[in-house]
Enzyme design. Structure first.
Site, PDB file in Angstrom:
ATOM      1  N   SER A   1      24.181  22.204 -38.993  1.00 16.21           N
ATOM      2  CA  SER A   1      24.510  20.323 -38.788  1.00 16.21           C
ATOM      3  C   SER A   1      23.265  20.396 -39.038  1.00 16.21           C
ATOM      4  O   SER A   1      22.750  20.544 -36.921  1.00 16.21           O
ATOM      5  CB  SER A   1      25.298  20.988 -37.623  1.00 16.21           C
ATOM      6  OG  SER A   1      25.642  18.618 -37.413  1.00 16.21           O
TER       7      SER A   1
ATOM      8  N   TYR B   1      28.436  17.284 -45.397  1.00 12.12           N
ATOM      9  CA  TYR B   1      28.997  15.780 -45.274  1.00 12.12           C
ATOM     10  C   TYR B   1      27.920  15.156 -44.039  1.00 12.12           C
ATOM     11  O   TYR B   1      26.930  16.276 -43.667  1.00 12.12           O
ATOM     12  CB  TYR B   1      30.254  16.896 -43.770  1.00 12.12           C
ATOM     13  CG  TYR B   1      29.841  17.763 -43.499  1.00 12.12           C
ATOM     14  CD1 TYR B   1      30.217  17.242 -42.027  1.00 12.12           C
ATOM     15  CD2 TYR B   1      29.210  19.509 -43.603  1.00 12.12           C
ATOM     16  CE1 TYR B   1      29.702  18.018 -40.668  1.00 12.12           C
ATOM     17  CE2 TYR B   1      29.546  19.349 -42.312  1.00 12.12           C
ATOM     18  CZ  TYR B   1      28.886  19.195 -40.375  1.00 12.12           C
ATOM     19  OH  TYR B   1      28.445  20.010 -39.673  1.00 12.12           O
TER      20      TYR B   1
ATOM     21  N   GLY C   1       7.021 -16.789 -51.924  1.00 12.86           N
ATOM     22  CA  GLY C   1       5.986 -17.639 -51.266  1.00 12.86           C
ATOM     23  C   GLY C   1       4.197 -16.565 -52.000  1.00 12.86           C
ATOM     24  O   GLY C   1       3.526 -17.375 -51.082  1.00 12.86           O
TER      25      GLY C   1
END
Lengths: 882, 882
Positions: B770, B858, B102
């Site tokens: 973590s 993980y 566009g």
């Protein structure tokens, strides 16, 4: 033959610290330069290692080396080790290469036994003294060498005192002490199965082994761990002949300073006591005489002392604090160390030592502690007057103040305007309290830490503040406060000392500060050496003028939020914030524009010739709004009492609006450039005010004004890009409207970790960076400055989880890493980037050193810290080079 | 001779994208593989550069090259460019090497003039159509090439409609349109002073130049800047013969998919219309017929289409969405692109293409979009039913729910316990609302963003949630809410769709989710490829079981605070927090211990064989306490009404205590390990509960339980050192008491910038890290998750100051830098350090890719995101290798 493991004091010196330990090296150094140090020798750290390598035993060869030194020492002293007549007593002290005060063991009076104690009695003519020495030695030996709990000896001593019906140690009889030595020896047999050794060599070797063992006692191990001292250094052991100043009227003991520690005047200063021991001078039982009179008691001694003082000062090139003992007309020097002194003396001594050619200007500068001179810049409680301290809080902002207790900011403001002296007393302060703070002499809060709002604002203004005074319970509803049983009502007079944290009832005499000629001269030297520029954080023309006087080279942080707090402005500001439409907001802003223009006009004029870095609005908007709790309370009251419906409705409406600005974590919320992006019209007004003020000054012929626009709280380069465009656009408009030209300088605070980590991108749009280390510390640690100190930081500091309060001393590991990264990335993209810091750390010496090391261009701090920063910056430059 | 600047479609291919642009290369590719593409040619990006280099002129040599191609095209098509009979019309379209949808211009029906329009009329037999084409062409040409505002043409058209008394474009007469073309030509003369060119070559060259110019129109420049596309690529221009599907009953137009986009079934699927244009199919005025019936209208065409579909799918190796036009029985392919499909179809197609040997398993996995399949795991509003949307909020947690409106958590809890279906409606939720959330089918809030409390909790529980529904005004005092004029009372039924953010009145039919065999098979393939482990965030045995079913390999985050919120526990918890002495606190903790033990017993049992990472208490303690405002309100009411003094006193006491726990910025305050350090007894209780539960299970013969203790909010290694010692001590105690052995694993969250920056020191005491990327994002940006979205983040996203919400998609530049640094430093100190992430980002595909790239072990996410994460992790591994 094995290495030499024992050194006479005369064989060593400072450079052998690693082998001889700190204490051994010091004694050696004094011996070497010919001072009368009681003779002795040092058993090296190497011997300590051999002791451990030999399964915690002293090898026979080492014992023989020590014994041969003892025999020589006997000859030198003309005394006999363990002898019945004129016995040689020695002290055995540890001394590691790195100072570990109180961590390891010491044994005094070694050589006493059942024979030599008689010899000591005969030599001193004081039987009580002799047996007291003996008792102490057995106890020390029993505890340190044989590891018998002290309580065993103390219980026996207590029983003796009770038997004799006395309570003080010094009232026990000579006979009692003599019998106590027998009891002590009995305790040793009972507890260890061995007899207290009568052989002085056995005493000596056991003691030396015990000192070596103490290197690995639990508290020493922990101390080394905490202070990161290697475990394998080992300790040396110093064996030194004991001398006594209490053997008669030809004996004395004393302390002297090579210059007056109060004024710095170059004259011998000190005190002595005839026929006394060192501890007598300290204990204050007898009044010591001034050192200038010593020739009255011991003719010719003054000259000797003066010569020693001269030698030591010349040697150490600093004012010395010297302990001496005179035993039978013979002078012994027991210790010398750099003398403590007042800030004023510190300056005086530094300057005159340069003038005397003793030290270089650099050394002189290093001698003056920045934190010390900070005290010179504030009024204090007259130190000559004894007054009772009512309570203590944290010493948040130095200086002392006296005034009426006022609990309410508005009351403080109106009384202050009438010239009344006021102490604003609040649980804690918020920006809403600014008018009260401005008009108060001092601030006292019951909550908050060293970096709470009250503390920061007060330090910025050089106003006295005591915060976190927990003993103070404030009852705002009844306009009173409690400290213990005492009730303070509004209008009562109190005094506070922000340098010590003390709170007093009533008026306390104050002394005025001076910045004397010496101080000024020292600071000029400092200016020649420092690489860092020093600017000031100042929000008013008055602060700006003060900063100039103190040597600031610009305003590094001019906050604009305080300008929104005046009681004529706050209502307009609130209207602006609570506007429902952009149009309403613009109307309120139009009313603020001329006020802001005048603010900037005045401060730019005051700082002509220097840059003025103006930070656009930073705090969350809701700080300018009424308190939600207050609204909830009055609404509940109105409803319960059936108040007028229209009033209830308007309060409800206000509550609703205020609530819509409430945030869970305002520090991480709608503030700084976020306000400027969501409501661009607010920043536009401020920028327009800055440049209209600039244009006005230029038209008045003052063309050396240097405003710089600083965008706060940028975390992403795009934020700055957008706002920079806005600033440039407004500047263009003003230039066209006013027909003048001026330079546009735009920079940003780096106070969000992400800004530091993406500083290369941010630098694309910034002509300068200013590290906001207060906020950067908050986000790097995840600590709210308002909450951390009261809730957990005190515990962290007490438990040594953190070594320092990171809001006071820059955390180099975390926050410092981000500062360094920000500097590197920023300069990578824009080599001519100007970089400074404007957090509280900008006035703190250790932080200033770090800023020097990472290559900042300047620091900015509160006006009263400017001299401190000039000095600290010079220190940093001298210590770290360029 | 100069380089070749014009290429026939048949000369090019995908590999020439840089020279031919994306569209040109695609048309060339289809032409090359023998598909019937309307012929044409591409003018290269090289020509664009020459155009600019020649001062924005088409060189004569280029014009000649284009003209010669046009002459050949006339021959090929058997039509004449600008001819009176059977005229050749062409489209002129831009096509850059990088898609810029566009941004640049297109001109259709080029070649029409006063003569050829008659030819078109004659060829189609539709005069209205011919003049409508002509009108549109003049308008497009006037606007795009001559830069006349569209409004000029639109005004003229509006006047015509008014004159004819019609309102819709399609009702204007052919005569009217014909006269309009004259008016349009007049407008061009008036506005530009030049006549509308009748020469088709003049039209063509002017149009080509206009397309080249459009490369530098303002929106294209901005688009390139935002999307970092180089400015010097240039655009190609495609000139293609126009074909018409509406020239009679031997013409048609249609769309087809090579497989069923809803189910994935391998069969031709699509629709067509006879004698129609492309837009007619889309407009829905006539009902298209299924493609399977096309032979009824155009015999033999189905086979042709099927062959084309086969060729394209084989070529592109994916399901294709193909546009075709049949002009006079001749099939033309206008476009092909990868077909959109439902999540279910996506899985089906991927699996069957592997089974058909068309693509590898890796390619199949990459075809399945993680976000798409997420939708398969939640109930949704039945898509076949049309219902009116009452209001819209943010789609915070997918799934749909219907139930009674309940405003109060306690009411929700008690009704929920009776089995009633409930939608909890709150301004926002806090941990206090947990019991209500647990018992509700869905949550609707008027405030908050995608990562507000309600959103996070709901996603974690797989519960539907719509948040930040601003149209909803809640009046808690009167237990009602307003949406516009509608009033919702407690007990009214509403439905919400957390996947779309829609809110409906009454019950809306729902469809149940399925995790079919295909999905499971695809996930097993994904498991083979991924390197990242996938664990789940789960706080209850039920969540843990669900996570196992979805393939979680452990619990990466078991929060313990929700366990403190049950209505039987909260009073004990409050007693514990408000205790004046440690003794009182321990008493309350003793009461909590057996409850916590049971919590851990159940969850460890449910996850036997897998690690369960239990995070010790994290939120600020005051979250468990009564609300200050509520207390202030009732106190004010009591006082105003003259309530009983004892009650006032006890409420005042409660207020005082609660206030002492209040914080300015709770997110940066007394929480996480700071609680554990200041009140060690709280953490001790939790650790004891964990190990007592472990011991109990072991004694019951369940010896494969793997609890891991996670310490939150560490910012300094010493914090972890101290707490680790505590954990080990408690574990030792429990082992001794219970006579069992178990492994003790202690790790920490990395969620504070300083923890990441000092990760080497932290790793000294951590067996695992973590990353808590929610909190890390908050502190790295200085954004409060609770405040940012509502206050300013929406504006930041709308203004593209940030490309994504950093709470949803990990910010690689800032937060990612810290994650990377944390990983590197941590592994440097401890090479076997286990590293994961447990923030919301652990379930978001782009973030998962980053975690793969920086080498995490993980990710952990809410149970419902586990399949998404398995897939996203496989994507990351395939795209980035190991």
């Amino acid at each position: 033959m094995a290495n030499k493991l024992v050194y006479w004091f005369r064989e060593g010196g400072e450079e052998m610290r690693h082998l001889l330990g700190g204490k051994g090296a010091g004694l050696a150094e004094m011996t070497r330069i010919g001072l009368p140090v009681p003779p002795g020798f040092t058993i090296t750290t190497e011997a300590c290692k051999i002791y451990y390598a030999s399964g915690q035993k002293l090898p026979d060869s080492l014992k023989e080396e020590i014994a041969s030194h003892m025999r020589e020492l006997e000859k030198e002293m003309g005394k006999t080790f363990g002898g019945e007549r004129n016995p040689l007593l020695v002290s055995v002290r540890s001394g590691a290469p790195v100072s570990m005060p109180g961590m390891m063991d010491t044994i005094l009076n070694l050589g006493l036994n059942d024979q030599s104690v008689i010899g000591l009695y005969e030599a001193t003519g004081d039987r009580r003294f002799a047996f007291d020495c003996y008792r102490r030695f057995i106890q020390m030996f029993g505890n340190v060498v044989l590891e018998i709990p002290l309580s065993e000896f103390e219980n026996a001593f207590a029983a003796l005192k009770s038997k004799e019906g006395v309570t003080e140690d010094q009232n026990v009889s000579a006979e009692g002490l003599e019998s106590l030595t027998r009891e002590y020896k009995q305790i040793i047999v009972e507890k260890t199965g061995i007899k207290f050794p009568q052989d002085p060599y056995e005493q000596l070797f056991m003691s030396i082994a015990a000192v070596f063992r103490s290197w690995n006692n639990e508290r020493a191990i922990i101390y080394r761990k905490v202070n990161k001292i290697p475990d394998d250094l080992g300790t040396a052991v110093n064996v030194q002949a004991m001398v006594f100043g209490n053997m008669g009227d030809d004996c004395a003991t004393g302390v002297m300073f090579t210059r007056d520690p109060a004024t710095g005047e170059n004259c011998l200063y000190g005190e002595y006591l005839v026929n006394a021991q060192g501890e007598d001078v300290v204990a204050g039982i007898r009044t010591p005489k001034p050192i200038s009179q010593i020739d009255d008691d011991l003719p010719g001694m003054y000259e000797q002392l003066k010569r020693v003082a001269q030698i030591l000062e010349d040697h150490y090139k600093d004012m010395q604090d010297i302990e001496f003992t005179i035993e039978r007309n013979k002078l012994y020097i027991l210790q010398t160390r750099t003398g403590k002194r007042t800030a004023q003396a510190s300056l005086e001594i530094a300057r005159s030592m340069v003038n005397e050619g003793k030290i270089s200007k650099e050394e002189a500068i290093l001698r003056v502690k920045p934190e010390e001179v900070a005290r010179l810049l504030h009024r204090g409680i007259d130190p000559n007057i004894q007054v009772e301290v009512l309570a203590r809080g944290l010493p948040a902002s130095p200086g002392a103040a006296t005034g009426k207790v006022i609990f309410n900011t508005r009351v403080a403001e109106s009384l202050g305007e009438k010239g009344e002296k006021i102490i604003l007393v609040r649980p804690e302060t918020t920006p809403e309290d600014m008018p009260g703070i401005v008009h108060a002499q001092g601030i006292l809060t019951s909550r908050g830490g060293m970096t709470c709002h009250a503390a920061i604002v007060a330090r910025g203004m050089g106003k006295a503040a005591v915060v976190g005074c927990e003993a103070l319970k404030i009852d705002l509803e009844e306009n009173r406060a409690f400290i213990g049983d005492l009730v303070l009502y509004e209008g009562d007079i109190i005094s506070i000392d922000g340098g010590t944290g003390a709170v007093y009832v009533g008026e306390v005499p104050l002394v005025e500060p001076e910045m004397g000629e010496t101080f000024k001269e020292i600071l000029i030297w400092a200016d020649e050496m420092r690489k860092l520029g020093v600017e000031a954080n100042a929000d008013t023309p008055e602060d700006a003028m003060r900063a100039r006087e103190f040597g600031a080279e610009g305003i590094g942080l001019c906050r604009t939020e305080h300008m929104f707090m005046g009681h004529d402005r706050l209502p307009v500001v609130q209207k602006m914030i609570l506007a429902d439409t952009e149009e309403d907001r613009r109307r309120a802003l139009d009313a603020l524009l001329p006020m802001q223009e005048n603010d900037f006009y005045a401060i730019l004029k005051a700082m002509r010739g220097f840059p003025v870095t103006i930070r656009l609005l930073d705090p969350p908007l809701h700080e300018f709004l009424p308190n939600v709790e207050d609204l909830v309370r009055s609404l509940a009251e109105m409803k319960a009492k059936g108040g007028p419906a229209s009033e209830i409705a308007s309060t409800e409406e206000m509550l609703r609006k205020v609530r819509s600005h409430q945030e869970m974590n305002p520090m991480l919320g709608m503030r700084g450039c976020r306000v400027g992006i969501v409501y661009p019209e607010i920043y536009e007004m401020q920028v327009r005010a800055i440049y209209q003020a600039t244009a006005r000054l230029i038209k008045e012929g003052i063309d050396d004004v240097k405003p710089e626009v600083m965008i706060p709280l940028v975390g992403e380069a795009r934020e700055l890009e957008v706002l920079r465009e806005m600033v440039e656009q407004v500047a263009e408009d003003v230039k066209k409207e006013q027909g003048v030209e001026f330079e546009v300088v735009v920079g940003t605070m780096i106070e969000i970790p992400r800004a530091a980590l993406t500083a290369d991108e941010v630098a694309e749009f910034a002509q300068f960076f200013s590290f906001g280390t207060n906020d950067l510390t908050q986000t790097t640690f995840g600590f709210s400055r308002d909450d951390a100190e009261a809730k957990f930081l005190h515990k962290y500091l007490a438990d040594k989880i953190l070594p320092e309060n990171p809001f006071a001393v820059l955390d180099r590991k975390g926050v410092g890493y981000l500062v360094k990264t920000g500097v590197e990335l920023g300069r990578e993209r824009r080599p001519d980037l100007e970089i400074g810091v404007c957090g509280e750390h900008g006035g703190e010496p250790s932080s200033i050193e770090f800023f020097h090391m990472v290559g900042l261009d300047y620091v900015s701090c509160s006006p009263y810290r400017v001299p401190v920063a000039r000095l600290a910056a010079a220190h940093a430059a001298i210590r770290n080079g360029n």
